[in-house]
Design a protein around this motif. Sequence first.
Motif, mmCIF file in Angstrom:
data_model
loop_
_atom_site.group_PDB
_atom_site.id
_atom_site.type_symbol
_atom_site.label_atom_id
_atom_site.label_comp_id
_atom_site.label_asym_id
_atom_site.label_seq_id
_atom_site.Cartn_x
_atom_site.Cartn_y
_atom_site.Cartn_z
ATOM 1 N N UNK A 141 0.939 4.035 -2.981
ATOM 2 C CA UNK A 141 0.692 5.466 -2.791
ATOM 3 C C UNK A 141 1.831 6.307 -3.358
ATOM 4 N N UNK A 142 3.080 5.889 -3.116
ATOM 5 C CA UNK A 142 4.240 6.628 -3.643
ATOM 6 C C UNK A 142 4.213 6.657 -5.170
ATOM 7 N N UNK A 143 3.914 5.501 -5.763
ATOM 8 C CA UNK A 143 3.920 5.436 -7.224
ATOM 9 C C UNK A 143 2.778 6.254 -7.826
ATOM 10 N N UNK A 144 1.628 6.268 -7.176
ATOM 11 C CA UNK A 144 0.513 7.086 -7.674
ATOM 12 C C UNK A 144 0.851 8.575 -7.589
ATOM 13 N N UNK A 145 1.520 8.992 -6.498
ATOM 14 C CA UNK A 145 1.957 10.397 -6.391
ATOM 15 C C UNK A 145 2.947 10.733 -7.505
ATOM 16 N N UNK A 146 3.870 9.825 -7.765
ATOM 17 C CA UNK A 146 4.871 10.056 -8.819
ATOM 18 C C UNK A 146 4.199 10.148 -10.189
ATOM 19 N N UNK A 188 0.479 -3.857 -8.109
ATOM 20 C CA UNK A 188 0.360 -3.645 -6.662
ATOM 21 C C UNK A 188 -1.103 -3.643 -6.220
ATOM 22 N N UNK A 189 -1.973 -3.052 -7.021
ATOM 23 C CA UNK A 189 -3.405 -3.065 -6.680
ATOM 24 C C UNK A 189 -3.927 -4.499 -6.629
ATOM 25 N N UNK A 224 0.829 -1.215 0.000
ATOM 26 C CA UNK A 224 0.000 0.000 0.000
ATOM 27 C C UNK A 224 0.860 1.260 0.000
ATOM 28 N N UNK A 225 1.921 1.258 0.817
ATOM 29 C CA UNK A 225 2.813 2.435 0.851
ATOM 30 C C UNK A 225 3.472 2.652 -0.507
ATOM 31 N N UNK A 226 3.969 1.563 -1.100
ATOM 32 C CA UNK A 226 4.605 1.665 -2.419
ATOM 33 C C UNK A 226 3.599 2.142 -3.455
#
Length: 154
Positions: free
Chosen positions: A20-25, A71-72, A16-18
């Motif tokens: 979120x980071x990738x979606x922000x990027x 990841x999802x 989940x953390x990864x």
Amino acid sequence: MENKTAVQRAEQEQAKRTLEKQERRINELDAIIQRLYEDHVMGKLNAERFAKLSEGYEKEQADLKQSVGNLRAIVNAAETQAVNVKSFLKIVKKYTEPTELTPAILREFVEKVVVHAPDKSSGHRVQRIDVHYTFIGEIDLSPEYNKYEKETTA
């Protein structure tokens, strides 16, 4: 089971953390590509430089989108598995701590019951019953019969 669940929860949180980071990027890359395009249109960036930069950012964004999809799927599978584990444990608890013996429990856990002919040779009526459990076979739980067999063979 608790250890396995804890490990799965940790992996799910990390995913989940990864995610979120990738979606922000991905959102950052959208903004960068838009600024690049505006700079190119305004003449601040030549066509060759624009093509090279936008190609790199778009490739990174495509890779991130693929990774986000994976990841999802991992997060969804972990959530589904957690629900399945809870349901399974509820069923197991129901059967390991039964309040009554029901036909459903018998059908699920007992494959067959073999009732032998009664033996009255010792003056007492003794009858052997073999219970064959599903997946594990027969478990000898009749100490009276074993005691009787030992007495008669001795």
